[in-house]
Enzyme design. Sequence first.
Site, PDB file in Angstrom:
ATOM      1  N   GLY A  10     103.820  51.458  93.255  1.00 30.04           N
ATOM      2  CA  GLY A  10     102.604  52.192  92.896  1.00 30.04           C
ATOM      3  C   GLY A  10     101.391  51.286  92.965  1.00 30.04           C
ATOM      4  O   GLY A  10     101.488  50.110  93.327  1.00 30.04           O
ATOM      5  N   PHE A  11     100.272  51.848  92.598  1.00 23.43           N
ATOM      6  CA  PHE A  11      99.003  51.124  92.679  1.00 23.43           C
ATOM      7  C   PHE A  11      99.035  49.853  91.809  1.00 23.43           C
ATOM      8  O   PHE A  11      98.882  48.731  92.324  1.00 23.43           O
ATOM      9  CB  PHE A  11      97.892  52.104  92.279  1.00 23.43           C
ATOM     10  N   ILE A  12      99.298  49.992  90.522  1.00 23.35           N
ATOM     11  CA  ILE A  12      99.277  48.811  89.642  1.00 23.35           C
ATOM     12  C   ILE A  12     100.499  47.925  89.906  1.00 23.35           C
ATOM     13  O   ILE A  12     100.386  46.704  90.022  1.00 23.35           O
ATOM     14  CB  ILE A  12      99.223  49.235  88.150  1.00 23.35           C
ATOM     15  N   ASP A  31     111.542  51.862  92.827  1.00 25.88           N
ATOM     16  CA  ASP A  31     110.535  52.927  92.906  1.00 25.88           C
ATOM     17  C   ASP A  31     111.137  54.063  93.723  1.00 25.88           C
ATOM     18  O   ASP A  31     111.777  53.817  94.744  1.00 25.88           O
ATOM     19  CB  ASP A  31     109.268  52.382  93.601  1.00 25.88           C
ATOM     20  N   LEU A  76     106.689  50.356  84.553  1.00 27.86           N
ATOM     21  CA  LEU A  76     105.475  51.086  84.958  1.00 27.86           C
ATOM     22  C   LEU A  76     105.805  52.443  85.566  1.00 27.86           C
ATOM     23  O   LEU A  76     104.905  53.244  85.821  1.00 27.86           O
ATOM     24  CB  LEU A  76     104.675  50.274  85.990  1.00 27.86           C
ATOM     25  N   THR A  95     110.582  62.605  83.580  1.00 26.27           N
ATOM     26  CA  THR A  95     110.500  61.232  84.101  1.00 26.27           C
ATOM     27  C   THR A  95     110.027  60.285  83.013  1.00 26.27           C
ATOM     28  O   THR A  95     110.574  59.195  82.832  1.00 26.27           O
ATOM     29  CB  THR A  95     109.484  61.139  85.264  1.00 26.27           C
ATOM     30  N   ALA A 117     104.333  50.337  79.847  1.00 26.28           N
ATOM     31  CA  ALA A 117     102.972  50.820  80.127  1.00 26.28           C
ATOM     32  C   ALA A 117     102.765  52.196  79.505  1.00 26.28           C
ATOM     33  O   ALA A 117     103.469  53.154  79.828  1.00 26.28           O
ATOM     34  CB  ALA A 117     102.741  50.891  81.628  1.00 26.28           C
ATOM     35  N   TYR A 149     101.639  65.015  78.989  1.00 23.22           N
ATOM     36  CA  TYR A 149     101.611  63.616  79.446  1.00 23.22           C
ATOM     37  C   TYR A 149     101.331  62.701  78.259  1.00 23.22           C
ATOM     38  O   TYR A 149     102.061  61.738  78.012  1.00 23.22           O
ATOM     39  CB  TYR A 149     100.537  63.457  80.526  1.00 23.22           C
TER      40      TYR A 149
END
Length: 321
Positions: A10-12, A31, A76, A95, A117, A149
């Site tokens: 992912g991005f981070i 991932d 993450l 998830t 996270a 969320y």
Amino acid sequence: MHILITGGAGFIGSHLAERLLKDGHQVTVIDDLSTGRLENIQPLFDNPRFTFIRDTVLNETIMHILMEQCQQIYHLAAAVGVKLIVEKPVHTIETNIRGTEVVLQIASKFRRKVLLASTSEVYGKNSKVPFREEDDRLMGATFFSRWSYACSKAIDEFLGLAYHREYNIPITIVRLFNTVGPRQVGQYGMVIPRFVQQALAGKDITVYGDGNQSRCFTYVEDVISALIKLMATPAAEGDVFNIGSDEEISIMELARRIKAKTDSASKIVTIPYDQAYEKGFDDMTRRVPYLGKINKVIGYAPTFKLEQILERVIEYHKSIR
Ligand code: UDP
């Protein structure tokens, strides 16, 4: 050291993987590429200290094998992005809660250190400024998926703290406040890549609501440095920390700045929340982190100003067009 990053494509996660490899560590990423992207980690494949496993953290057998091998785990992997969360509420809840359960159960078996996270969403629509880690949380009604969320991540926090208290597992929790930078995509809702892509394409810049809501944006490199320092700090175990920036900007002003910086001919338009997300959608008006706690423990302060962040993100989006 051998380090596992869940959600590392992912991005981070991909920025974290890159930095840990640079620091000389062995890095394994798991991932499922649901929102992560192979191209984020493509440059790392040449490094012999890097391993990529395409699978979900819900696969306990694989997670057992990986967590036995690794000394530290950055967890993450999660369903993120307001748009995705509203569109796929079941996936989000399952998830986020089950994934963290798997990580913590196995961490307790092998006594592994975990950095979990979480998100500033857990503060909900409390209008207090700034948000301190021990503040009350104010959630909207269960009819609105957005809050699932926030609640799923709050359950993750409860679980992490419970494993620490009951089984003495070294766990640190971070609440991330609007992290931005290269490789973040706009398709799951994140505002800065969306505005930059819209501005560069000459399309309307879509401000939701009246644009008076504000946010504080943190550059991904500041976040990565904080994660690594917290992981190395025993005094941070069993505790929760905000990671963010306290430079606040309204979303309308953000749209104007991005339009100006990209020399774009795009129009800035406002779209009602009901149309942008779902009927009755609740937004947070302000979201500013208290940074005193993390500053005391690891000396954290954000080093990137919004101007620099926007320049880098614009540069990145120009380079991939
Ligand atoms: N937003 C917007 N236009 C977009 C996407 C987002 O005006 O195309 C707004 C959104 O309603 C929120 C802010 O920008 O007020 C930040 O949204 P994002 O999804 O990036 O993060 P959030 O802080 O909501 O988690």
